[in-house]
Scaffold this motif. Structure first.
Motif, short mmCIF file in Angstrom:
data_model
loop_
_atom_site.label_atom_id
_atom_site.label_comp_id
_atom_site.label_asym_id
_atom_site.label_seq_id
_atom_site.Cartn_x
_atom_site.Cartn_y
_atom_site.Cartn_z
N VAL A 307 -5.05 20.34 -41.85
CA VAL A 307 -3.86 20.53 -42.72
C VAL A 307 -2.67 19.69 -42.22
N SER A 308 -2.95 18.68 -41.41
CA SER A 308 -1.88 17.84 -40.82
C SER A 308 -0.98 17.27 -41.91
N GLU A 309 -1.61 16.77 -42.99
CA GLU A 309 -0.84 16.16 -44.08
C GLU A 309 0.04 17.19 -44.78
N THR A 310 -0.51 18.41 -44.91
CA THR A 310 0.22 19.48 -45.62
C THR A 310 1.47 19.92 -44.86
N VAL A 311 1.39 19.91 -43.51
CA VAL A 311 2.51 20.46 -42.71
C VAL A 311 3.38 19.37 -42.07
N LYS A 312 3.14 18.11 -42.44
CA LYS A 312 3.80 17.01 -41.71
C LYS A 312 5.34 17.01 -41.83
N ASP A 313 5.87 17.63 -42.90
CA ASP A 313 7.33 17.62 -43.08
C ASP A 313 7.99 18.95 -42.69
N THR A 314 7.24 19.85 -42.06
CA THR A 314 7.83 21.15 -41.71
C THR A 314 8.66 21.03 -40.44
N GLU A 315 9.51 22.02 -40.22
CA GLU A 315 10.35 22.03 -39.03
C GLU A 315 9.75 22.88 -37.91
N PHE A 316 8.53 23.40 -38.14
CA PHE A 316 7.88 24.22 -37.11
C PHE A 316 7.54 23.32 -35.93
N VAL A 317 8.20 23.54 -34.79
CA VAL A 317 8.15 22.61 -33.66
C VAL A 317 6.73 22.46 -33.10
N VAL A 318 5.92 23.51 -33.18
CA VAL A 318 4.54 23.43 -32.64
C VAL A 318 3.72 22.44 -33.46
N PHE A 319 3.83 22.55 -34.80
CA PHE A 319 3.10 21.62 -35.67
C PHE A 319 3.68 20.21 -35.53
N LYS A 320 4.99 20.14 -35.55
CA LYS A 320 5.69 18.85 -35.50
C LYS A 320 5.35 18.09 -34.20
N GLY A 321 5.42 18.81 -33.08
CA GLY A 321 5.15 18.20 -31.77
C GLY A 321 3.74 17.66 -31.66
N ALA A 322 2.77 18.44 -32.16
CA ALA A 322 1.36 18.01 -32.10
C ALA A 322 1.17 16.72 -32.89
N LEU A 323 1.75 16.65 -34.08
CA LEU A 323 1.58 15.46 -34.92
C LEU A 323 2.29 14.25 -34.34
#
Length: 602
Positions: A307-323
């Motif tokens: 779901v990397s593409e789906t969450v790429k613009d979120t501000e959730f730091v855990v998702f953002k940092g991983a990407l």
């Protein structure tokens, strides 16, 4: 007092007696499972490896002396009984193959008396494993263990027969070999004749079977013991058995073809199970992306979703940092688990941390379609809905996410997928799902050694179209390697070998070996290659693992006659053990006592 056989001959085993034998005289020998004295009649369950036969001793047909002898029988006495086969006079026992029959005893010999065993000799023993392994000779009398070892023998025999018809020759390779410490640690054997030098016990016959191909033997097979001094794990044995093979003038499809037919033959003959051929194939990359594992269990779904593409613009730091660090965000959908209590979810988080995760994000969807989440405050309503849609989240589902480097995400979700399947009862031991995993990476980077290491071994052939990448992008090179996986367990693996000198030299260079180092370790193989080497490939099965799955057991210890425990020791013989000083002196060895850690008393 024990009696001798005095010329008595066993006519058959207990469970080999059938209805066709009613009225015939038989001589049976075995162990007393249990004895029940009903006054004028004694019932004895006689057990051997085939099963159980009920023996009846009546005061009439057997002499008074014989009846008194029968009254002394206890569990595990070894006896010989002569008598007539009859239809059961009492209730039929439908749980026994011989449940409609009994033998009326006419004579009895007690061949050996027995002390009371430290645990009952029975199926599905509840006795703790340490005690059973200390008295393994008693544990091996249990019918379920005996069935496993009989199955193992049958698998070995059928393999030899099948492979012989396919033109394979069984050739033994040495047990005392040269140490080549690329891989697991070797078990070393000191040489008395060559002081200071050591043999190694083989981790596999790899180099010798390749030499046999150089020698023109074309198709080799061996059912062989191998040894690895590996770190301790609950279900790992320091010595194990391989069905080992090598074929000349072949490519990947040839090896897969003969092995698919072998597996179909074994499962049909041993279990009556039809294996649908051809077996499904899946590349390593597809397996990792869909299942987070290079040994995927295909008995259930719960596949990974990127779901990397789906969450790429979120501000959730855990998702953002991983990407931002080149990783990915992936999730699994545990169908119907949306009502899982928070405590249980917390346990899953701890479980994930054991596989390298920093944490685990989740969305629990309630039956009314509303949801609760561990990270929703960092995302908009639209982003959350898009994420749930990407995961095909329905009412009652539990969505779990990992975000990190790909390797960690795969490890975490691959393990979590299996853990949830176990909890949800999705693993059916009666279902056999095979899959070939192909196109493994040729090399993997070792941070510890700061170099590439061979994912299989240094003789694995790169895929032809990837050969140019050895110079430009070695990490992207795929190997002509293949594993056969059954129900999430790798039961065998192999590869096409390098037979061109320039490719082999390049491979050693990639692994950081100088020509001198390569020659020091593998000189005899490299020398052999100078004199004409055919294209060749091979595969080896873990026989213990294969039989474990066929027997529906959870541990390889239940299909090995005398297994070791987790610390590689044998509880029965107490091996390994110290040896005499004289033996050490003869070998020119000295054992240094380990320094005890200093302790300070308060």
């Amino acid at each position: 007092m024990a009696e001798s056989m005095k010329g008595l001959k066993r006519t058959c085993r207990c469970a080999e007696v059938t209805k066709a034998d009613i009225g015939k005289k038989v001589t049976l020998m075995g162990w007393v499972q249990k004895s029940r004295n009903k006054g004028g009649i004694i019932f004895v369950d006689l057990r051997d490896r085939s099963g159980i036969m009920q023996i009846i001793f009546e005061n009439g047909p057997i002499s008074e002396e014989g009846f008194e002898k029968a009254a002394k029988l206890r569990s595990e006495f070894v006896i010989a009984v002569e008598g007539e086969v009859m239809a059961r006079s009492g209730a039929v026992n439908e749980n026994l193959a011989t449940g409609e029959l009994e033998v009326k005893a006419e004579s009895l010999r007690i061949l050996s008396e027995a002390e009371t065993p430290p645990f009952p000799i029975e199926e599905d023993s509840k006795t703790r494993e340490e005690l059973r392994l200390k008295y393994r000779y008693l544990d091996l009398r249990r019918p379920d263990i005996q069935r496993n070892l009989i199955m193992r023998s049958k698998v070995a025999m059928l393999t030899r027969e099948f492979m012989s018809k396919e033109g394979f020759l069984e050739i033994e390779t040495p047990m005392l070999t040269k140490s080549t410490p690329e891989g697991a640690r070797d078990y070393l054997v000191p040489s008395r004749v060559h002081p200071g030098s050591f043999y190694a016990l083989p981790q596999s016959p790899q180099l010798f079977k390749q030499l046999l191909m150089c020698s023109g033997y074309d198709r080799y097979i061996q059912i062989v013991k191998c040894f690895r001094d590996e770190d301790l794990r609950a279900d790992r044995q320091p010595e194990f058995t391989q069905i080992d093979m090598e074929l000349a003038f072949v490519d990947v499809d040839d090896v897969i073809d003969v092995n698919e037919r072998l597996l179909a033959h074994l499962f049909k003959e041993v279990l009556g199970v039809e294996v649908q051929l051809p077996i499904q194939r899946m590349t390593w990359k597809e397996a990792m992306n869909r299942f987070g594992s290079d040994k995927p269990d295909l008995r259930f779904g719960m596949e990974l979703v990127d779901v990397s593409e789906t969450v790429k613009d979120t501000e959730f730091v855990v998702f953002k940092g991983a990407l931002e660090n080149g990783g990915s965000v992936r999730g699994i959908n545990a169908k119907g688990q949306g009502a899982m209590p928070r405590k249980k979810i917390d346990k899953l988080v701890e479980f994930a941390k054991g596989y390298g995760a920093k944490g685990l994000a989740y969305i629990a969807i309630h039956e009314d379609g509303s949801w609760k989440s561990s990270f929703s405050k960092f995302m908009t309503e639209e982003q959350m809905e898009a994420l749930i849609k990407a995961m095909d989240g329905q009412a009652g589902d539990l969505l779990l996410f990992a975000a990190d480097r790909n390797k960690i995400v795969w490890n975490v979700l691959g393990a979590l997928r299996l853990e949830l399947a176990e909890q949800m009862g999705l693993l059916d031991k009666n279902e056999y799902r095979f899959v070939w995993i192909t196109e493994f990476p040729l090399l993997e980077w070792s941070d510890e050694e700061n170099r590439f290491t061979a994912m299989h071994h240094p003789f694995t052939m790169p895929m032809d179209e990837d050969l140019p990448l050895l110079d430009t992008d070695p990490g992207a090179v795929r190997a002509k390697a293949y594993d056969i996986v059954l129900n999430g367990t790798e039961i065998g693996g192999g590869s096409v070998r390098i037979h061109q000198n320039d490719v082999q030299e390049k491979m050693f260079e990639m692994l950081g070996f100088t020509k001198a180092q390569a020659h020091e370790r593998f000189g005899f193989l490299l020398d052999a290659f100078k004199y004409g080497v055919p294209p060749h490939a091979g595969l080896a099965y873990g026989l213990d693992r294969l039989v474990m799955l066929m027997a529906k057991e959870d541990s390889i210890r239940d299909v090995i006659a005398f297994p070791k425990v987790k610390d590689a020791s044998c509880l029965m013989t107490e091996a390994p053990s110290p040896v005499d000083a004289a033996q050490l002196e003869e070998l020119g060895l000295e054992v240094e006592p380990q320094a005890e850690e200093e302790t300070t008393e308060e």
